[in-house]
Design a protein around this motif. Structure first.
Motif, PDB file in Angstrom:
ATOM      1  N   ASN A 158       0.828  -1.195   0.000  1.00 24.48           N
ATOM      2  CA  ASN A 158       0.000   0.000   0.000  1.00 24.48           C
ATOM      3  C   ASN A 158       0.862   1.243   0.000  1.00 24.48           C
ATOM      4  N   PRO A 159       0.289   2.409  -0.332  1.00 22.95           N
ATOM      5  CA  PRO A 159       1.087   3.632  -0.464  1.00 22.95           C
ATOM      6  C   PRO A 159       1.928   3.905   0.782  1.00 22.95           C
ATOM      7  N   PRO A 160       3.164   4.391   0.595  1.00 23.99           N
ATOM      8  CA  PRO A 160       4.062   4.612   1.730  1.00 23.99           C
ATOM      9  C   PRO A 160       3.805   5.902   2.487  1.00 23.99           C
ATOM     10  N   GLU A 161       2.843   6.691   2.064  1.00 22.10           N
ATOM     11  CA  GLU A 161       2.541   7.946   2.755  1.00 22.10           C
ATOM     12  C   GLU A 161       1.038   8.150   2.806  1.00 22.10           C
ATOM     13  N   ALA A 162       0.577   8.755   3.882  1.00 24.64           N
ATOM     14  CA  ALA A 162      -0.853   9.025   4.039  1.00 24.64           C
ATOM     15  C   ALA A 162      -1.032  10.367   4.730  1.00 24.64           C
ATOM     16  N   THR A 163      -2.086  11.059   4.368  1.00 28.74           N
ATOM     17  CA  THR A 163      -2.504  12.268   5.080  1.00 28.74           C
ATOM     18  C   THR A 163      -3.929  12.046   5.554  1.00 28.74           C
ATOM     19  N   GLU A 164      -4.135  12.098   6.851  1.00 31.87           N
ATOM     20  CA  GLU A 164      -5.442  11.834   7.446  1.00 31.87           C
ATOM     21  C   GLU A 164      -5.732  12.871   8.520  1.00 31.87           C
ATOM     22  N   VAL A 165      -6.995  12.974   8.864  1.00 31.40           N
ATOM     23  CA  VAL A 165      -7.425  13.875   9.935  1.00 31.40           C
ATOM     24  C   VAL A 165      -7.959  13.016  11.071  1.00 31.40           C
ATOM     25  N   TRP A 166      -7.269  13.036  12.191  1.00 33.75           N
ATOM     26  CA  TRP A 166      -7.639  12.222  13.345  1.00 33.75           C
ATOM     27  C   TRP A 166      -8.270  13.110  14.408  1.00 33.75           C
ATOM     28  N   THR A 167      -9.320  12.604  15.032  1.00 27.68           N
ATOM     29  CA  THR A 167      -9.937  13.290  16.170  1.00 27.68           C
ATOM     30  C   THR A 167      -9.687  12.467  17.429  1.00 27.68           C
ATOM     31  N   PHE A 168      -9.235  13.148  18.469  1.00 30.30           N
ATOM     32  CA  PHE A 168      -8.979  12.538  19.764  1.00 30.30           C
ATOM     33  C   PHE A 168      -9.946  13.126  20.784  1.00 30.30           C
ATOM     34  N   LEU A 169     -10.284  12.330  21.782  1.00 28.48           N
ATOM     35  CA  LEU A 169     -11.083  12.857  22.887  1.00 28.48           C
ATOM     36  C   LEU A 169     -10.483  12.389  24.205  1.00 28.48           C
ATOM     37  N   ARG A 170     -10.818  13.121  25.277  1.00 30.78           N
ATOM     38  CA  ARG A 170     -10.403  12.722  26.612  1.00 30.78           C
ATOM     39  C   ARG A 170     -11.418  13.231  27.620  1.00 30.78           C
ATOM     40  N   GLU A 171     -11.665  12.426  28.605  1.00 27.54           N
ATOM     41  CA  GLU A 171     -12.411  12.884  29.763  1.00 27.54           C
ATOM     42  C   GLU A 171     -11.483  13.784  30.572  1.00 27.54           C
ATOM     43  N   ARG A 172     -12.050  14.705  31.312  1.00 23.01           N
ATOM     44  CA  ARG A 172     -11.212  15.611  32.096  1.00 23.01           C
ATOM     45  C   ARG A 172     -10.248  14.811  32.967  1.00 23.01           C
ATOM     46  N   GLY A 173      -8.955  15.104  32.786  1.00 24.71           N
ATOM     47  CA  GLY A 173      -7.943  14.414  33.561  1.00 24.71           C
ATOM     48  C   GLY A 173      -7.524  13.074  32.994  1.00 24.71           C
ATOM     49  N   GLY A 174      -8.159  12.598  31.923  1.00 21.58           N
ATOM     50  CA  GLY A 174      -7.834  11.308  31.341  1.00 21.58           C
ATOM     51  C   GLY A 174      -6.855  11.441  30.182  1.00 21.58           C
ATOM     52  N   GLN A 175      -6.581  10.314  29.504  1.00 18.44           N
ATOM     53  CA  GLN A 175      -5.669  10.316  28.368  1.00 18.44           C
ATOM     54  C   GLN A 175      -6.441  10.526  27.076  1.00 18.44           C
ATOM     55  N   TRP A 176      -5.740  11.014  26.059  1.00 18.90           N
ATOM     56  CA  TRP A 176      -6.335  11.170  24.743  1.00 18.90           C
ATOM     57  C   TRP A 176      -6.493   9.804  24.078  1.00 18.90           C
ATOM     58  N   VAL A 177      -7.647   9.553  23.477  1.00 15.17           N
ATOM     59  CA  VAL A 177      -7.883   8.328  22.716  1.00 15.17           C
ATOM     60  C   VAL A 177      -8.469   8.712  21.362  1.00 15.17           C
ATOM     61  N   VAL A 178      -8.303   7.839  20.379  1.00 15.51           N
ATOM     62  CA  VAL A 178      -8.771   8.104  19.019  1.00 15.51           C
ATOM     63  C   VAL A 178     -10.273   7.877  18.945  1.00 15.51           C
ATOM     64  N   SER A 179     -11.002   8.890  18.446  1.00 16.60           N
ATOM     65  CA  SER A 179     -12.443   8.744  18.308  1.00 16.60           C
ATOM     66  C   SER A 179     -12.906   8.802  16.849  1.00 16.60           C
ATOM     67  N   ALA A 180     -12.035   9.224  15.928  1.00 13.43           N
ATOM     68  CA  ALA A 180     -12.422   9.273  14.509  1.00 13.43           C
ATOM     69  C   ALA A 180     -11.180   9.394  13.646  1.00 13.43           C
ATOM     70  N   ILE A 181     -11.266   8.858  12.433  1.00 15.92           N
ATOM     71  CA  ILE A 181     -10.230   9.022  11.402  1.00 15.92           C
ATOM     72  C   ILE A 181     -10.938   9.378  10.103  1.00 15.92           C
ATOM     73  N   GLN A 182     -10.522  10.472   9.480  1.00 13.88           N
ATOM     74  CA  GLN A 182     -11.102  10.892   8.205  1.00 13.88           C
ATOM     75  C   GLN A 182     -10.016  10.983   7.158  1.00 13.88           C
ATOM     76  N   GLN A 183     -10.358  10.564   5.932  1.00 14.69           N
ATOM     77  CA  GLN A 183      -9.433  10.623   4.823  1.00 14.69           C
ATOM     78  C   GLN A 183      -9.482  12.010   4.183  1.00 14.69           C
ATOM     79  N   THR A 184      -8.374  12.434   3.586  1.00 14.06           N
ATOM     80  CA  THR A 184      -8.335  13.693   2.869  1.00 14.06           C
ATOM     81  C   THR A 184      -8.609  13.444   1.405  1.00 14.06           C
ATOM     82  N   ARG A 185      -9.149  14.410   0.726  1.00 16.62           N
ATOM     83  CA  ARG A 185      -9.525  14.235  -0.673  1.00 16.62           C
ATOM     84  C   ARG A 185      -8.392  14.661  -1.591  1.00 16.62           C
TER      85      ARG A 185
END
Length: 323
Positions: A296-323
């Protein structure tokens, strides 16, 4: 008794269906998310994130999400599945199913035979083109992949034998004034959370850990680093690979550039959407033989969304592809 014409018509129909189903089932890019846009961004799930220097175009809208459109705080909805999109669904439902039971598109045998002949030719042509493209892409990339996946077992973490992250904040945060990237015009960012260097470190680290855990089929790590919704999507993709007798190996993940699109709060939850351009080695391997069957292609550009509860760690909640 089945007439020769009827037998030939059913044979042509079978070939046409097989060609259509092969086209509909052709896999997209590998990597976590399989090259699609999925997950939830709270109340912004169906709103496009602002463009950035890393991803100047609008990301692709969500294709899979458990968030109900129009819900104020992202209430989940039951996931839905579609086969082959509207065109194929309508085609199978209106015409091919009718041909199977003796009717047809226009009620005439000549019309059916003519259409099926066209359908068969188009399906075979598309199939040949897809196979040729995949063959030449594999021939071009296979030498670079040789020897990269000769060892079996779980992938190592960052810095291990299969590679990992590098570069620190030289990649992520460059769009905010860090790193040595050339200045680029970019729209102002909406940062309600106050994203700082430690947050960018966490985003970059999580990018690499998620990719390597996906390639190692490390469910506990994926569960720890993602929301339950995203973990469900990843687990489904891994099960599909296992059913095909393959594994998607990923190595040498390295962030090249990244910047913040927006951050905001919804109740006790912080959200941050980040555009990231990264390089990696990404191949589909036969489980039994270890043979590289797809690269598969050796490079990617994506838009990732992270969320965290107050005081918690960031976790991945969404991944979107770029056009």
């Amino acid at each position: 008794m089945m007439t020769p014409f009827t037998r030939g018509r059913r044979t042509a129909l079978a070939f046409g269906l097989a060609a259509l189903m092969a086209v509909a089932a052709t896999p997209g890019e590998a990597r976590p998310g399989s090259g699609s846009s999925m997950g939830s961004r709270g109340s912004k799930t169906y709103s496009a994130p602002p463009s950035t220097a890393t991803a100047p175009g609008a990301p692709a809208p969500m294709q899979r999400s458990m968030t109900q459109p129009g819900s104020p705080m992202g209430a989940p909805a039951a996931p839905q599945r579609r086969f082959g999109g509207g065109f194929f669904a309508g085609l199978l439902g209106a015409g091919l199913l009718g041909a199977l039971i003796g009717g047809g598109f226009f009620g005439g045998l000549g019309g059916i035979a003519s259409f099926l002949g066209l359908l068969l030719q188009v399906g075979l042509l598309v199939g040949v083109v897809i196979l040729a493209l995949r063959f030449f892409r594999r021939r071009r990339a296979e030498p670079a992949m040789a020897g990269a996946y000769q060892r079996s077992g779980p992938a190592a973490g960052p810095g291990g034998p299969l590679g990992g992250l590098g570069g620190g904040l030289g990649g992520l945060g460059a769009g905010l004034g860090g790193g040595a990237a050339a200045p680029q015009a970019r729209p102002p960012q909406r940062d309600e959370v106050g994203i700082g260097p430690q947050d960018f470190d966490a985003f970059e680290r999580t990018l690499g850990q998620v990719q390597l855990a996906y390639g190692a089929e490390d469910a506990p790590t994926l569960r720890r680093l993602t929301t339950p919704e995203m973990f469900g999507y990843f687990a489904e993709e891994i099960r599909a690979n296992a059913a095909r007798g393959v594994v998607n190996k990923i190595a040498d993940v390295k962030l090249q550039q990244g910047d913040l699109a927006e951050s905001w709060r919804e109740g006790p939850v912080d959200y941050a959407t980040v555009a990231m351009r990264y390089t990696l080695r990404d191949a589909v391997i036969e489980r039994a033989s270890g043979k590289v069957v797809e690269t598969n292609p050796p490079e990617a550009t994506e838009v990732w969304t992270f969320l965290r509860e107050r005081g918690g760690q960031w976790v991945v909640s969404a991944i979107q592809q770029t056009r």
